[in-house]
Design an enzyme around this catalytic site. Sequence first.
Site, PDB file in Angstrom:
ATOM      1  N   ILE A  33      31.536  49.047  46.854  1.00  0.00           N
ATOM      2  CA  ILE A  33      31.792  49.361  45.416  1.00  0.00           C
ATOM      3  C   ILE A  33      32.391  48.280  44.756  1.00  0.00           C
ATOM      4  CG2 ILE A  33      31.111  51.799  45.651  1.00  0.00           C
ATOM      5  CD1 ILE A  33      34.176  52.180  45.930  1.00  0.00           C
ATOM      6  N   GLU A  35      34.355  44.146  44.961  1.00  0.00           N
ATOM      7  CA  GLU A  35      35.009  42.749  45.641  1.00  0.00           C
ATOM      8  C   GLU A  35      35.712  41.990  44.618  1.00  0.00           C
ATOM      9  OE1 GLU A  35      31.216  40.753  46.624  1.00  0.00           O
ATOM     10  OE2 GLU A  35      32.272  39.033  47.678  1.00  0.00           O
ATOM     11  N   GLY A  36      36.702  41.540  45.184  1.00  0.00           N
ATOM     12  CA  GLY A  36      37.727  40.824  44.754  1.00  0.00           C
ATOM     13  C   GLY A  36      38.223  39.346  45.400  1.00  0.00           C
ATOM     14  N   GLY A  39      39.309  40.972  48.654  1.00  0.00           N
ATOM     15  CA  GLY A  39      38.780  41.215  49.835  1.00  0.00           C
ATOM     16  C   GLY A  39      37.631  42.442  49.172  1.00  0.00           C
ATOM     17  N   VAL A  41      35.813  46.460  48.769  1.00  0.00           N
ATOM     18  CA  VAL A  41      36.080  47.935  48.657  1.00  0.00           C
ATOM     19  C   VAL A  41      34.558  48.528  49.190  1.00  0.00           C
ATOM     20  CG1 VAL A  41      36.791  49.741  47.287  1.00  0.00           C
ATOM     21  CG2 VAL A  41      37.868  47.586  46.734  1.00  0.00           C
ATOM     22  N   ASP A 156      49.940  44.231  36.484  1.00  0.00           N
ATOM     23  CA  ASP A 156      48.405  43.812  36.264  1.00  0.00           C
ATOM     24  C   ASP A 156      47.606  45.141  35.720  1.00  0.00           C
ATOM     25  OD1 ASP A 156      46.286  42.308  36.214  1.00  0.00           O
ATOM     26  OD2 ASP A 156      45.714  42.707  38.536  1.00  0.00           O
TER      27      ASP A 156
END
Lengths: 446, 249
Positions: A33, A35-36, A39, A41, A156
């Site tokens: 679900i 991506e960053g 890593g 998710v 953030d």
Amino acid sequence: MGDGRANNPNSHSNNSSSNKPEWLEQYDVIGKIGEGTYGLVFLAKVKSNRSKPIAIKKFKQSKDGDGVSPTAIREIMLLREISHENVVKLANVHINHADMSLYLAFDYAEHDLYEIIRHHRDKVNQAINPYTVKSLLWQLLNGLNYLHSNWIVHRDLKPSNILVMGDGEEQGVVKIADFGLARIYQAPLKPLSENGVVVTIWYRAPELLLGAKHYTSAVDMWAVGCIFAELLTLKPLFQGQEVKGTPNPFQLDQLDKIFKVLGHPTQEKWPMLVNLPHWQSDLQHIQGHKYETAGLHSVVHLSHKNPAYELLSQMLEYDPRKRLTAAQALEHDYFRMEPLPGCNALVPPQPGEKVVNYPTRPVDTSTDIVGTISLQPSQPVSSGNSVSGGNPGRNGWRNKSWQHSDAARCCTASSSTAADKKERIRNGDDWIPSTTEIEALLSFLI
Amino acid sequence: MAANFWTSSHCKQLLDPEEVDVVHPLDKERGFNLEDFKLIKLHMSNYIAKLAQHVKVRQRVVATAITYMRRVYVRKSMTEYDPRLVAPTCLYLASKAEECTVQARLLVFYIKKLYSDEKYRFEIKEILEMEMKILEALNYYLVVFHPYRALSPLLQDAGMNDATQLTWGLVNDTYKMDLILIHPPHLIALACLYIASVQKDKENTAWFEELRVDMNVVKNIAMEILDFYDSHKLITEDRVNAAMSKLPK
């Protein structure tokens, strides 16, 4: 936290019939679900708990020689101490020793403010219901107030990090997520700004843009102000063009966008302004340009007298010392007027109100979590089949009653020894304070 | 929580002394007694402090690392978790938790410099693997409160600024014991202040009585520290080596 069964790397290699690590057996993984940079998710369901949905965040394997990323360490560290209804709940931590990968399992939230705003702007083409805006904002502030009163700055905050629970017991409850950049700011060993990039620039506070080294929870409140405006208008309030580069280049365009709406900051309103590095160094661009007077009310289409406008403008106060705190914001009149904020931000309590059905998060079922895990066990350092420790924290010290029956005995016993020792200390012959390290250590500390 | 000791995982995890002084069955099998266990933890605390001086991290990182190491051995055996690897790894993990990451290769370099003994040598990879095992053994609780934070305001309030160095040194030495696993840090700070005021002949009874803390606890901690100094004089390198020799090769 974690589960002992997965501790032994040998158990994977012995168990050749299974192609996934043991800890993963407790979940049905649905798909990817998110991506960053950190890593991936995955969405999963807990088999034993009525298919309770869980988001599993897999941290990228660190590069050689770095071990667990400091971001992951700090996120775990903070999340293990945090417990609040408006902060995401860490359900479990898993380690795959074979390929040294790390996983955080969170209670799953179906929605986030980024998607909710986008749905209203691009799909239904209508403003978010005032009840929903107020409830989302109140809960966001409530979670933030908890964090700030515990000396945690998130750093953030942005719409995609503000989650909202979907159908279920906690429907419409806000959860602040993604603590990878969060910090305990009570006693940092280094100025917080030295730890790299902070806050997506659209939500970044002016003091950071101007190069402040020491900043506070006020940076989160600026971000909340930007998010509040975005909930009202469905458009990011200050959409500056990010200047890429290292480390932390001067973001002139972002400041320009802010000044255009809020007017030029002045030394009278913000005395510390003149001490900020970029304000001093970039006279030509930011001090030279003259901006019109503030036009925030016209951007958000609210009159000056509207309590929502008043609250917003106090969150977007230039001087971080004058900016509203989360605790103050929660007390604002805006939250005492109809419609009153509620626990379920998505469904207004008044019958007959239209409920928006937000889309569920897209799930990429083609990416299988198992494919991202290596089951090649590395050489085990030592076997991990020790007796797993129970919970050592069954009694905190406050439960230890020093006032109980043997307190008297304890007292007399210790005071007689104390007298003895005092005597010996006074004689000064058998007690040598260890001072070898003191000097070296003091030099570090001061 | 991060700033409130009373709601922190540290507070919830405080142990009774009997829970700390437990030799793991596997270690017993190898002939370890409680004395060996304490000696090795002391030796490893010193090792962490020495290593920290080389890689230049502050005392708070050292204190956190030692606390991690001592917490690990409440649950894990020295037979399975080699202290010679656990100690530097705890420093490595603490440096990340306290936001001043030390590179593993730097640690490996200084370990070699400090100890010629092969048994202390580890590869970077072994430190990284142990880091994950330690995270697990700590049950992912990483926030540690230390007596240092309370010290300056207390010294100030008690009018004992002249005893700063002495008191800091005393607090440093408390990490050679398991006090941080057993007592709230501010009481450890007060116990050190108590010893310092006795040492400096400073009459502080009234000041201590005004504090809303149980002075019996403070005095008991002070006694433990003084007992430790007594016994510390009897610790020889031979005794440490004898204890260390019981570890698997």
